[in-house]
Design a protein around this motif. Structure first.
Motif, short mmCIF file in Angstrom:
data_model
loop_
_atom_site.label_atom_id
_atom_site.label_comp_id
_atom_site.label_asym_id
_atom_site.label_seq_id
_atom_site.Cartn_x
_atom_site.Cartn_y
_atom_site.Cartn_z
N PHE A 23 -3.22 -2.26 -1.62
CA PHE A 23 -4.04 -2.16 -0.41
C PHE A 23 -3.23 -1.71 0.79
CE2 PHE A 23 -7.15 -4.50 -2.85
CZ PHE A 23 -8.36 -4.02 -2.35
N ALA A 24 -1.89 -1.84 0.72
CA ALA A 24 -1.06 -1.33 1.80
C ALA A 24 -1.25 0.17 1.98
CB ALA A 24 0.41 -1.65 1.53
N GLY A 25 -1.67 0.85 0.92
CA GLY A 25 -1.88 2.30 0.98
C GLY A 25 -3.08 2.71 1.81
N ILE A 26 -3.99 1.78 2.08
CA ILE A 26 -5.16 2.13 2.89
C ILE A 26 -5.04 1.52 4.29
CG2 ILE A 26 -6.62 2.33 0.86
CD1 ILE A 26 -7.95 -0.31 1.63
N LEU A 27 -3.84 1.04 4.62
CA LEU A 27 -3.57 0.49 5.95
C LEU A 27 -2.51 1.32 6.65
CD1 LEU A 27 -3.38 -3.33 5.14
CD2 LEU A 27 -5.24 -2.17 6.33
N ARG A 28 -2.57 1.33 7.97
CA ARG A 28 -1.52 1.95 8.78
C ARG A 28 -1.31 1.07 10.00
NH1 ARG A 28 -2.59 7.96 10.45
NH2 ARG A 28 -1.75 8.34 8.35
N ARG A 29 -0.15 0.48 10.09
CA ARG A 29 0.16 -0.44 11.19
C ARG A 29 -0.88 -1.56 11.25
NH1 ARG A 29 1.94 3.89 15.95
NH2 ARG A 29 3.71 4.80 14.80
N ASN A 30 -1.21 -2.07 10.09
CA ASN A 30 -2.16 -3.18 9.94
C ASN A 30 -3.58 -2.83 10.37
OD1 ASN A 30 -2.57 -5.72 8.84
ND2 ASN A 30 -2.44 -6.74 10.83
N ARG A 31 -3.87 -1.55 10.47
CA ARG A 31 -5.24 -1.11 10.72
C ARG A 31 -5.70 -0.28 9.53
NH1 ARG A 31 -5.07 1.10 17.03
NH2 ARG A 31 -4.05 -0.72 17.94
N ARG A 32 -7.00 -0.26 9.29
CA ARG A 32 -7.52 0.58 8.21
C ARG A 32 -7.29 2.05 8.54
NH1 ARG A 32 -11.69 -1.62 5.11
NH2 ARG A 32 -11.85 0.40 4.09
N LYS A 33 -6.78 2.76 7.57
CA LYS A 33 -6.51 4.18 7.75
C LYS A 33 -7.78 4.99 7.56
CE LYS A 33 -3.63 7.96 6.01
NZ LYS A 33 -2.58 8.37 5.03
N ILE A 34 -7.96 6.01 8.39
CA ILE A 34 -9.09 6.93 8.27
C ILE A 34 -8.64 8.12 7.43
CG2 ILE A 34 -10.73 8.39 9.50
CD1 ILE A 34 -10.42 6.55 11.91
N SER A 42 -1.14 6.33 -0.04
CA SER A 42 0.15 6.17 -0.69
C SER A 42 0.00 5.14 -1.81
CB SER A 42 1.20 5.69 0.32
OG SER A 42 1.34 6.61 1.37
N LEU A 43 0.39 5.52 -3.02
CA LEU A 43 0.20 4.66 -4.19
C LEU A 43 1.54 4.26 -4.78
CD1 LEU A 43 -2.66 6.72 -5.89
CD2 LEU A 43 -2.90 4.69 -4.45
N PRO A 44 1.62 3.09 -5.40
CA PRO A 44 2.88 2.67 -6.05
C PRO A 44 3.31 3.68 -7.10
CG PRO A 44 1.35 0.82 -5.88
CD PRO A 44 0.59 2.05 -5.48
N MET A 45 4.55 4.14 -7.01
CA MET A 45 5.03 5.18 -7.90
C MET A 45 5.16 4.69 -9.33
SD MET A 45 5.29 7.89 -6.10
CE MET A 45 6.24 8.89 -7.23
#
Length: 232
Positions: A23-34, A42-45
């Protein structure tokens, strides 16, 4: 046959250490990314999930909360005033889930289409392109149900009678960040998780049912063809 909700997708996975990594991949600075139409999170490699695409069309009369529902699900602030959506607007929401049986992680890509009643009539030439496969009833007045004559039992009876799942959501802003400048993305994820997990589960169950039927149909046709060759 429809399986009980929560029997396919792990509904609390988003709050686990592994879930938070995805879920960190859909966040940016603790806000939901648009996300734009061509962007991916960004996905776990070490274990990138398969991306499952769905187009979700919200349509109905003006003012019933379609735009607010999409804003709520995408982690954006709910509009304070109503302005009818001009034309059709799209919003991309990524949502990772983990399956109960196989522990497989899937990344659902929901492309929401916000379509007003006027727009659907004006752009009816798009209807064949939309290709509606499943129908769900979304009510964004759940907070009002608590003070109304509509009971949970009546909602279940509605689902059974019309074979249309009901997804409930309360369209109100969640907690804000400590600086007050935006909504807390992590808290927002936990808030909409029951809705989006249910939506992902329903769609995945439909796909697996269709795939199973197709396999059975192919197997039946293969057996029939083999019998015909033996007769000849």
């Amino acid at each position: 046959m429809s399986r009980p909700r929560g029997s396919i997708v792990q509904f609390n996975w988003q709050d686990s250490p592994e879930g938070r990594e995805y879920f960190a991949g859909i966040l940016r600075r603790n806000r939901r990314k648009i996300f734009g139409l061509l962007e991916i999170p960004s996905l776990p490699m070490q274990s990138p999930p398969d991306i499952i695409n769905y187009k979700i069309v919200l349509y109905g009369k003006p003012g019933i909360g379609k735009t607010s529902t999409i804003a709520k699900l995408s982690g954006q602030e709910i509009p304070l005033t109503h302005i009818e959506t001009p034309g059709i607007q799209t919003t991309v929401i990524y949502w990772p889930v983990k399956l109960m049986s196989s522990s497989r992680v899937l990344m659902f890509r929901f492309q929401f289409w916000d379509c007003g009643d006027h727009a659907m009539k004006k752009y009816d030439h798009l209807l064949p392109v939309i290709e509606l496969k499943y129908q769900y009833y979304i009510t964004n007045r759940f907070d009002q149900f608590l003070h109304s004559d509509i009971t949970e039992q009546e909602l279940r009876e509605f689902e059974e009678q019309w074979s249309v799942p009901v997804l409930k959501i309360a369209n109100k802003d969640g907690p804000r960040l400590s600086d007050g400048r935006g909504l807390d993305g992590r808290a927002g994820i936990l808030d909409v998780a029951p809705f989006l997990n249910t939506l992902a589960e329903l769609l995945w169950q439909h796909e697996q049912t269709l795939a199973s039927r197709q396999v059975s149909r192919n197997s039946s046709n293969s057996s029939r063809n083999s019998a015909d060759r033996r007769i000849r």
